[in-house]
Write a protein that holds these residues in place. Structure first.
Motif, PDB file in Angstrom:
ATOM      1  N   GLN A 159       0.706  -1.268   0.096  1.00  0.00           N
ATOM      2  CA  GLN A 159       0.036  -0.341  -0.169  1.00  0.00           C
ATOM      3  C   GLN A 159       1.140   1.375   0.031  1.00  0.00           C
ATOM      4  O   GLN A 159       2.101   1.191   0.269  1.00  0.00           O
ATOM      5  N   ASN A 160      -0.063   2.624  -0.277  1.00  0.00           N
ATOM      6  CA  ASN A 160       0.959   3.863  -0.744  1.00  0.00           C
ATOM      7  C   ASN A 160       2.628   3.291  -0.723  1.00  0.00           C
ATOM      8  O   ASN A 160       3.379   4.078  -1.107  1.00  0.00           O
ATOM      9  N   PHE A 161       2.473   2.952  -1.947  1.00  0.00           N
ATOM     10  CA  PHE A 161       3.875   2.847  -3.034  1.00  0.00           C
ATOM     11  C   PHE A 161       4.931   1.974  -1.727  1.00  0.00           C
ATOM     12  O   PHE A 161       5.911   2.103  -2.129  1.00  0.00           O
ATOM     13  N   ILE A 176       5.923   2.554   0.883  1.00  0.00           N
ATOM     14  CA  ILE A 176       6.358   3.631   1.478  1.00  0.00           C
ATOM     15  C   ILE A 176       6.135   2.989   3.102  1.00  0.00           C
ATOM     16  O   ILE A 176       6.952   3.382   3.962  1.00  0.00           O
ATOM     17  N   LEU A 177       3.978   2.907   3.289  1.00  0.00           N
ATOM     18  CA  LEU A 177       4.286   3.329   4.783  1.00  0.00           C
ATOM     19  C   LEU A 177       3.098   2.099   4.609  1.00  0.00           C
ATOM     20  O   LEU A 177       1.575   2.822   3.911  1.00  0.00           O
ATOM     21  N   GLY A 178       2.323   0.916   5.260  1.00  0.00           N
ATOM     22  CA  GLY A 178       1.051   0.324   4.837  1.00  0.00           C
ATOM     23  C   GLY A 178       0.722  -0.875   5.001  1.00  0.00           C
ATOM     24  O   GLY A 178       2.371  -1.504   5.070  1.00  0.00           O
ATOM     25  N   ASN A 179      -0.231  -1.859   4.583  1.00  0.00           N
ATOM     26  CA  ASN A 179      -0.523  -2.558   4.269  1.00  0.00           C
ATOM     27  C   ASN A 179       0.058  -3.544   3.029  1.00  0.00           C
ATOM     28  O   ASN A 179       0.670  -2.557   2.219  1.00  0.00           O
ATOM     29  N   GLY A 180       0.355  -4.489   2.895  1.00  0.00           N
ATOM     30  CA  GLY A 180       0.855  -5.238   1.900  1.00  0.00           C
ATOM     31  C   GLY A 180      -0.481  -6.673   1.915  1.00  0.00           C
ATOM     32  O   GLY A 180      -1.532  -6.977   2.627  1.00  0.00           O
ATOM     33  N   ASP A 213      -3.428 -10.712   3.690  1.00  0.00           N
ATOM     34  CA  ASP A 213      -3.261  -9.731   3.783  1.00  0.00           C
ATOM     35  C   ASP A 213      -2.038  -9.497   5.243  1.00  0.00           C
ATOM     36  O   ASP A 213      -2.271 -10.377   5.588  1.00  0.00           O
ATOM     37  N   THR A 214      -0.994  -8.089   4.810  1.00  0.00           N
ATOM     38  CA  THR A 214       0.263  -8.595   5.581  1.00  0.00           C
ATOM     39  C   THR A 214      -0.061  -7.017   6.813  1.00  0.00           C
ATOM     40  O   THR A 214      -0.271  -6.116   5.472  1.00  0.00           O
ATOM     41  N   ALA A 215       0.763  -7.082   7.298  1.00  0.00           N
ATOM     42  CA  ALA A 215       0.446  -5.379   8.090  1.00  0.00           C
ATOM     43  C   ALA A 215       1.522  -4.733   7.962  1.00  0.00           C
ATOM     44  O   ALA A 215       1.445  -3.402   7.353  1.00  0.00           O
ATOM     45  N   LYS A 265       7.903 -15.099   4.563  1.00  0.00           N
ATOM     46  CA  LYS A 265       6.213 -15.563   5.465  1.00  0.00           C
ATOM     47  C   LYS A 265       5.962 -16.475   4.442  1.00  0.00           C
ATOM     48  O   LYS A 265       5.600 -15.944   3.760  1.00  0.00           O
ATOM     49  N   TRP A 311       3.409   0.527 -10.464  1.00  0.00           N
ATOM     50  CA  TRP A 311       2.580   0.925  -9.296  1.00  0.00           C
ATOM     51  C   TRP A 311       1.683   1.530 -10.119  1.00  0.00           C
ATOM     52  O   TRP A 311       1.333   2.101  -9.285  1.00  0.00           O
TER      53      TRP A 311
END
Lengths: 278, 546
Positions: A29-31, A33-37, A59-61, A87, A262
């Motif tokens: 998420q958010n390229f 930079i910071l976010g979930n995956g 989903d990953t944190a 993982k 992206w």
């Protein structure tokens, strides 16, 4: 040509070595930079109105930067997550049992590791490319790396082994070049390929043709190269509208390539055709 | 090692891979030798590394950065390890550092107290002590040496002063005193000079007064000028304010007109137009109205501020015009020129790749410390850390580079998987390719796609073609014939196909890619009618033709 839109920005795409129609896509998420995956497992279908079906999505944190299929087990795949964990997922188990576990750590690079690739012929050897400008070759039986050399003056973003010649490895870097090395004489590269306008993000050797390789770059293009030829660039695809960050060639179907970027799109096409053609 | 030899060696090994452990052992040993650096250590590089590591600044940095620096310079692991071994104690184990630091200060303090009295020799003693002490306390001893040196130098200067400078001072003072006495003798006839001095002073005072008066006058003139400028500025401001007021009045008037229009049109529209047209039209009017109101707000805000905001208002209005794509006649009267607002620069940093605009927004957010709002809290830990992976349903497939003999493994293993429809039908496209090999692949897959349910066929062929495909001379027509055959006869083809496969292996060398013309395909298809025996014959004919 089928196109799949992911909710997050794509980072890596891999074909399954067992099923010709199966792909794994790593997104953040958010390229990133910071976010979930999210890790998607997609299946290509002949139905033209719905070319992709999603078999599973995990989903990953933190963002998922890379994914790899197991070569020995048809439903296992490994995800490299931005928080440093690796993982293991099993698509045959119900989604609530995933991920299965987190795996072993090799710590020797002094900066982030951008990619790691198993040697296709020697099951215990793998190589890692890092932002500390070095490439390391490891053997899982040894506690530390067996070889280390600096292929580029700037960060090395990707590496891949040649499938036909097990000592040849390609690296690509922020310095916009792709270099092909023989690990037995790593002082001088076998070939240097320039032509990308910006940093080269990923390099993959073709499983079917000895000298062919495909690369994707921040200049939004996917290029196909033949490193044994003087004029190495074979073809160039500029179907992405944002950074192209992931590319793969199918092991099972010759000439089949997939790329993601992206712009949140995944393209699957045959080499020689136009990826954007319906 | 010449590449060809090792390549051949590995090729042989993969061919005979089930064989004895002896070969496996040799394979492993050769494997280790290939992926390990076999170059001898370069003494020059090791010496450079030793010099680098001995530098005091380098000593302070973490080991991993020192190693990384040497790796970037191209040193091998062996060379780096040898350099670390040669530089004494350059691999810090941080635990012993504390103990050493505690010991060395104690040693050095008594040494320093002894050194103070002899003076300079004491400092030399301290420095030798520091050299012999361990490098963990290097910083400590360095500081202590500096302190000791300072103390010694202070003591030395004090002694020097006492011994040499004081007597000189005394003599100098005596000399001055003597001079003063001499001067006093001479100063008896100084009275007349007092008067002269007084007159001089008076003159100086007069001159100073004159200058003061001049300065005051200058100040006055400056103040007058300032007053004038100030008045000019105030008058300009007043003018601007009046203009703004005029504009607001005009806007209000026009707004009033617009409202009238709005209501009248609304009535007319409700009579005549259909609902969709009404919505669009009303939306447009609404947007226009909003624009006017926003202008009004701006003007109200800016009217009270100074003239410096005038330019800002223009920019704001310009942005407004560029963002609202409609035409209002009254707009022109305000003098709003349609300037294209500066678009985002294509590349923020000239040397790196252009990033998408939303990427830059997110980066800016992060740098300010805000977290983007779309992040959820996800728990992605394994629900059962001891979960075993499921049993694999497929055996690993042979890779195209693993050129080996045809192995007829148990086909039942493959029958559960690999449905024909999975074979990338969507990808396959048109045979507009110039490359015959890819065309062949496409054609084969397309045929399979047309309704093949035969797992058995797929099992055998998926095993076979992988090995055959990577041997360059390919028997595409055989594959085609099998595909066409499969379409017509879903079931009992396993045996026939194995026969075909055997034949194809034998004939594979005869067939070139040129056979893959579409005419050939249709020919082969045309031949494959009727019973399976005909099919076998048909494919055999094709093989013989080429």
């Amino acid at each position: 040509m089928p196109v799949f839109k992911t909710p997050f920005n794509g980072y890596s795409v891999k074909f399954s070595p067992f099923y010709e129609d199966r792909l794994a896509v790593a997104t953040a998420q958010n390229f990133g930079i910071l976010g979930n995956g999210r890790l998607h497992v997609l299946s290509l279908s002949p139905n033209p109105s719905q070319p992709f079906t999603e078999i599973a999505a995990y989903d990953t944190a933190d963002g998922v930067y890379d994914v790899a299929w197991s070569e020995s087990h048809d439903s296992l795949l490994v995800a490299a997550v931005a928080d440093g964990s690796v993982k293991l997922y099993d698509t045959a188990l119900p989604p609530t049992s995933n991920p299965i576990r987190s795996l072993r750590t090799f710590k020797e690079h002094s900066y982030c590791v951008y990619s790691a690739v198993w040697n296709p012929r020697h099951a215990d050897v793998f190589a890692s490319a890092s932002g500390d400008c070095t490439l390391r070759v490891w053997d899982v039986r040894e506690p530390s790396s067996t070889m280390v050399f600096p292929p580029h003056e700037m960060e090395v973003l990707t590496c891949d082994w040649n499938k036909y010649d097990d000592c040849i490895i390609a690296t690509a870097s922020v310095d916009k070049s792709i270099k092909v090395w023989d690990v037995r004489s790593f002082r001088v590269p076998i070939a240097v390929m320039n032509g990308h306008g910006y940093a080269v993000r990923k390099v993959r050797f073709s499983p079917h043709v000895r000298n062919l390789m495909v690369s994707c770059s921040y200049d939004m293009t996917v290029c196909v190269w033949d490193f044994m030829v003087e004029d190495a660039l074979v073809s160039r695809y500029d179907h992405h509208t944002e950074f192209a960050v992931g590319v793969d060639m199918s092991v099972l179907v010759e000439g089949l390539m997939a790329s993601t970027g992206w712009d949140e799109l995944v393209y699957v096409w045959q080499h020689g055709t136009d990826p954007r053609a319906p | 090692m010449p590449p060809q030899n090792t390549g051949a060696e590995f090729g042989k090994l993969t061919n005979v891979d089930q064989q004895d452990a002896g070969e496996d052992a040799s394979k492993q040993s050769s494997k280790a030798s290939v992926f390990v650096n076999t170059e001898p250590m370069r003494e020059e590089q090791v010496q450079n590394a030793v010099k680098f590591l001995s530098h005091p600044k380098v000593r302070g940095s973490p080991v991993i950065y020192r190693r990384n620096f040497l790796e970037k310079k191209g040193l091998t692991k062996e060379e780096i390890d040898e350099a670390f071994r040669r530089v004494p104690d350059s691999q810090p184990s941080e635990q012993t550092a504390g103990a050493n630091q505690a010991n060395t200060p104690d040693i050095q303090r008594p040494a320093q107290s002894q050194a103070l009295q002899p003076g300079v020799s004491g400092s030399a003693g301290v420095t030798t002590l520091s050299r012999t002490s361990s490098r963990y306390s290097f910083h400590w001893s360095h500081a202590l040496v500096a302190v000791g040196f300072l103390v010694v130098s202070g003591a030395g200067t004090a002694i020097l002063i006492k011994k040499s400078i004081l007597p000189r001072l005394k003599s100098w003072i005596r000399k001055i005193v003597l001079e003063e006495e001499y001067n006093q003798l001479e100063s008896t006839d100084s009275k007349p000079t007092v008067v002269e001095e007084a007159s001089k002073a008076a003159k100086a005072a007069a001159a100073a007064a004159v200058e003061l008066a001049k300065a005051n006058q200058e100040i006055l003139t400056c103040r007058n000028e300032e007053k004038r400028y100030f008045l000019d500025a105030v008058s300009l401001l007043n003018q601007q304010m009046q203009e703004m007021k005029l504009m607001t009045n005009e806007i209000r008037r026009l707004e009033g007109n617009l409202e009238i229009l709005y209501s009248s049109l609304g009535q007319r529209i409700s009579n005549s137009m259909n609902s969709e047209g009404i919505c669009i039209f009303l939306f447009r009017i609404h947007v226009v109205g909003k624009f006017i109101f926003s202008l009004l707000e701006n003007d109200g805000g800016f009217a009270s501020s100074s003239g410096a905001s005038y330019s800002r208002r223009e920019d704001y209005q310009v942005n407004q015009t560029s963002s609202k794509p409609f035409i209002v006649n009254g707009k022109r009267d305000y003098g709003l020129h349609s300037v294209t607002s500066s678009s985002q620069p294509a590349s923020v940093e000239p040397s790196s790749a252009p990033h998408p605009k939303s990427y830059m927004e997110i980066m800016a957010m992060i740098q300010r410390g805000e977290k983007p709002s779309n992040i959820r809290d996800i728990d992605d830990s394994p629900p059962n850390p001891n979960q075993q992976p499921s049993n694999p349903r497929l055996a690993p497939r042979a890779k195209p580079w693993e050129v080996g003999q045809v192995q007829h493994n148990s086909t039942p293993v493959f029958q559960s998987q690999v449905n024909g429809k999975d074979l990338n039908s969507s990808v396959l496209d048109n045979s507009d390719n110039a490359v015959p090999r890819w065309q062949a692949k496409n054609a084969r897959i397309r045929e399979i796609d047309n309704g093949v349910e035969n797992n058995g066929y797929n099992a055998a062929s998926s095993q076979q073609p992988i090995k055959r495909t990577w041997v360059p001379p390919q028997p595409p027509p055989v594959v085609m014939s099998e595909a066409a055959e499969a379409i017509r006869r879903p079931k009992p083809l396993v045996q026939k196909e194995q026969i075909l496969d055997d034949q194809s292996v034998h004939h594979s060398s005869d067939i070139s890619d040129k056979v893959m013309e579409s005419s050939e395909l249709s020919k082969s298809e045309g031949q494959m009618e009727g019973s399976s025996t005909n099919a076998v014959l048909g494919s055999a004919e094709i093989l013989e033709e080429s």
